[in-house]
Design a protein around this motif. Structure first.
Motif, short mmCIF file in Angstrom:
data_model
loop_
_atom_site.label_atom_id
_atom_site.label_comp_id
_atom_site.label_asym_id
_atom_site.label_seq_id
_atom_site.Cartn_x
_atom_site.Cartn_y
_atom_site.Cartn_z
N THR A 52 0.82 -1.21 0.00
CA THR A 52 0.00 0.00 0.00
C THR A 52 0.86 1.26 0.00
O THR A 52 0.59 2.20 -0.77
N LEU A 53 1.87 1.31 0.84
CA LEU A 53 2.75 2.48 0.90
C LEU A 53 3.44 2.71 -0.43
O LEU A 53 3.52 3.84 -0.93
N LEU A 54 3.94 1.63 -1.03
CA LEU A 54 4.65 1.76 -2.31
C LEU A 54 3.68 2.16 -3.43
O LEU A 54 4.06 2.93 -4.33
N SER A 55 2.46 1.63 -3.38
CA SER A 55 1.49 2.01 -4.40
C SER A 55 1.16 3.50 -4.31
O SER A 55 0.99 4.17 -5.34
N PHE A 56 1.08 4.01 -3.10
CA PHE A 56 0.79 5.43 -2.91
C PHE A 56 1.95 6.29 -3.42
O PHE A 56 1.74 7.31 -4.09
N ILE A 57 3.19 5.86 -3.13
CA ILE A 57 4.36 6.58 -3.65
C ILE A 57 4.36 6.56 -5.17
O ILE A 57 4.59 7.58 -5.83
N ASN A 58 4.10 5.38 -5.75
CA ASN A 58 4.02 5.26 -7.21
C ASN A 58 3.01 6.25 -7.78
O ASN A 58 3.28 6.95 -8.77
N TRP A 59 1.84 6.28 -7.17
CA TRP A 59 0.75 7.10 -7.69
C TRP A 59 1.09 8.59 -7.60
O TRP A 59 0.86 9.35 -8.55
N VAL A 60 1.64 9.02 -6.47
CA VAL A 60 1.97 10.43 -6.28
C VAL A 60 3.05 10.86 -7.27
O VAL A 60 2.93 11.91 -7.93
N VAL A 61 4.10 10.05 -7.42
CA VAL A 61 5.18 10.40 -8.35
C VAL A 61 4.68 10.39 -9.78
O VAL A 61 5.00 11.29 -10.57
N PHE A 62 3.88 9.39 -10.13
CA PHE A 62 3.36 9.31 -11.50
C PHE A 62 2.48 10.51 -11.84
O PHE A 62 2.51 11.02 -12.96
N ARG A 63 1.71 10.97 -10.87
CA ARG A 63 0.83 12.10 -11.11
C ARG A 63 1.58 13.42 -11.17
O ARG A 63 0.98 14.48 -11.35
N GLY A 64 2.91 13.36 -11.01
CA GLY A 64 3.72 14.56 -11.20
C GLY A 64 4.20 15.22 -9.94
O GLY A 64 4.72 16.34 -10.01
N GLY A 65 4.06 14.53 -8.80
CA GLY A 65 4.47 15.15 -7.55
C GLY A 65 5.95 15.46 -7.46
O GLY A 65 6.37 16.41 -6.82
N GLU A 66 6.81 14.64 -8.18
CA GLU A 66 8.24 14.85 -8.06
C GLU A 66 8.94 14.93 -9.41
O GLU A 66 9.86 15.72 -9.59
#
Length: 530
Positions: free
Chosen positions: A122-136
């Motif tokens: 779950t934690l990694l999926s959230f990181i994936n999603w945030v980064v993919f959406r342009g967070g970083e």
């Protein structure tokens, strides 16, 4: 070497490390596996451990599959590839031999490992999603970029498994503390959303098979008499209905070609339309190569976009081609008049390489639309390169050709890659060299490599596992079995370190729930399940 408490602590530290390392990275995975093996060696008591190993049918069968890779060296010629393959399959040796001898691996600790695995995923999926959406790192256009830590396909399977485990644990005795239920239920919902968002086809397939299998589980386990009979009548109707809907969503809609005399040939601005009469290609049910005025599109595209129409979109395709397909998907004519009907968001999608408005919907509908278009191109003699579905169809057909010539013993541990290349050449495949992979189907891979003994042993392993967990009422183990089998239908799951570890680790850990043994009055290894 150490006291039993220290060895047990090290065992569970290693098991936890493997659980964390599976979705995270190979370094954690390898170090944890090494700790598990070293601790097993240092602890001793080998006679007792070997006895426990022989009592676990799943462990013995998995070990035999690894031994088959050693035996397959007899008729192989490419030993370099064979040794690399054996190294990847080491989890099939390590976990069956080591884990059955771990004392105290009971239901409580198994649920603990599942809980840790679910939280990490779950934690990694959230990181994936945030980064993919342009967070970083800015914008992304390929969904395969969504997975930052391990293969998006492997991670997709872990997400499906973790989502169902979270929901099961949330409504089990494991979550008797309120905070666990409050955590696990949202986790399950989030991971199902993540599967929808990531559009991993094998993930959708796993969910579909799980829903079917779990419906059968609950009908069989919770109902009897008239209710079960009614349920068993409705059950196949549901399966047929859902299957029919998916098939109709994937199969391209056949459009009747317009009669040339019924077509219009002049745009509202007085220019000429082009119609490619021999083309049946559709987007969202609309014919693509009709009512095209290239002159007007070239003249007016720059009024809406700073990206030249002859340049490439974000996915490396010509903007012009993407524009034609996108406008067709919206039911528009490809001229200046209908170009005005595109919104700023539509223009942005086209620049990003989105070729159909359906692809913007996301989820299963978008993925099925992509598959439908790929099938259209394939049936029209199009190029299979770049299409995961079409490349798989080519590799499956090649795999069956190899099986036809080597049905009994296969081609051996190390010769599968070279044999595939030879058969691709014989078939005069249109696949480029870099796309000429193995079967992308684990059942076919086992048969191609080891013949009838390989596929038979492989099937027996999973049948035994599923039958055992069914009889023992271990629903999380049953869920894992279905997820793994579904992955074999479209992937070579065991042909990577992460995939082989995922399968071997959880097959053995979850089979712990059905292994009960008494030795001199003492409960050994797994303890009784509640």
């Amino acid at each position: 070497m150490f006291g039993s408490k220290i060895h047990r602590f090290l065992y569970f530290l290693a098991l936890t490390g493997i659980t964390v390392g599976l979705p995270l990275n190979k370094i954690v995975l390898s170090l944890s596996g090494l700790l598990l093996a070293v601790n097993w060696i240092l602890e001793g008591h080998y006679k007792k451990k070997i006895l426990l190993f022989t009592k676990n049918k799943v462990a013995v069968l998995l070990f035999l599959i690894f031994f088959l890779h050693i035996f397959g060296l007899i008729w192989t010629t490419d030993f370099e590839y064979a040794l690399r393959d054996i190294r990847i399959k080491l989890p099939l040796l390590l976990f069956p031999v080591v884990i059955p001898g771990i004392e105290g691996l009971n239901k409580k600790r198994i649920n603990y490992l599942l809980f840790i695995f679910t939280v990490v995923v779950t934690l990694l999926s959230f990181i994936n999603w945030v980064v993919f959406r342009g967070g970083e790192t800015g914008s992304h256009t390929e969904l395969r970029d969504l997975s930052l830590f391990v293969s998006h396909i492997r991670f997709g399977l872990m997400v499906v498994f973790a989502s169902f485990v979270a929901l099961v644990l949330a409504f089990s005795g494991f979550a008797k503390e309120g905070w666990k239920k409050a955590l696990l239920f949202p986790i399950g919902i989030w991971l199902l959303y993540y599967t929808w968002y990531s559009q991993v086809l094998s993930g959708f397939l796993a969910i579909g098979l799980l829903v079917v299998a779990l419906l059968f589980w609950f009908l069989s386990k919770n109902y009897s008499g008239t209710k079960r009979i009614v349920g068993m009548i409705i059950y196949p109707l549901i399966i047929v209905s859902v299957t029919t809907l998916v098939v109709f969503a994937v199969l391209p809609e056949k459009k009747t070609r317009p009669v040339p005399a019924d077509l219009e040939y002049t745009t509202p601005l007085g220019n000429t339309y082009t119609h490619i009469l021999e083309s049946d290609l559709t987007e969202n049910g609309n014919l693509v190569f009709y009512y095209i005025c290239k002159k007007e599109l070239r003249q007016h595209w720059s009024e809406y976009s700073s990206v030249p129409i002859d340049s490439l979109d974000a996915k490396g395709n010509k903007i012009y081609g993407t524009l034609i397909r996108y406008m067709a998907s919206k039911g528009l004519r490809k001229d200046a008049t209908d170009l005005k009907k595109l919104s700023k968001e539509d223009i942005r999608y086209i620049e990003q390489g989105v070729a159909s408005v359906v692809y913007t919907y996301g989820g299963l509908r978008s993925r099925l639309a992509i598959v439908s278009l790929e099938l259209q191109k394939y049936w029209d003699g199009g190029d299979p390169n770049g299409s995961t579905v079409l490349e798989r169809l080519e590799s499956w057909e090649t795999g069956w050709d190899i099986i036809g010539d080597h049905p009994l013993l296969g081609v051996g541990t190390g010769d599968i890659q070279n044999t595939f290349q030879q058969y691709y050449n014989v078939r005069e495949t249109r696949l480029l060299p870099e796309n000429r992979h193995r079967t992308h189907q684990q059942f076919l891979t086992m048969w191609v490599t080891f013949g009838i003994p390989g596929i038979a042993l492989f099937l027996i392993l999973h049948i035994v596992f599923l039958v055992q967990v069914w009889k023992a009422n271990l629903i999380n183990s049953f869920i894992f079995g279905i997820v793994v089998v579904s992955s074999y239908l479209t992937e070579d799951t065991l042909e990577t370190q992460t995939g082989a570890t995922f399968v071997a680790f959880f097959l053995i850990v979850l089979s712990a729930g059905v292994v009960k043994k008494e030795n001199n009055g003492d409960s050994i290894c797994y303890g009784k399940q509640k």
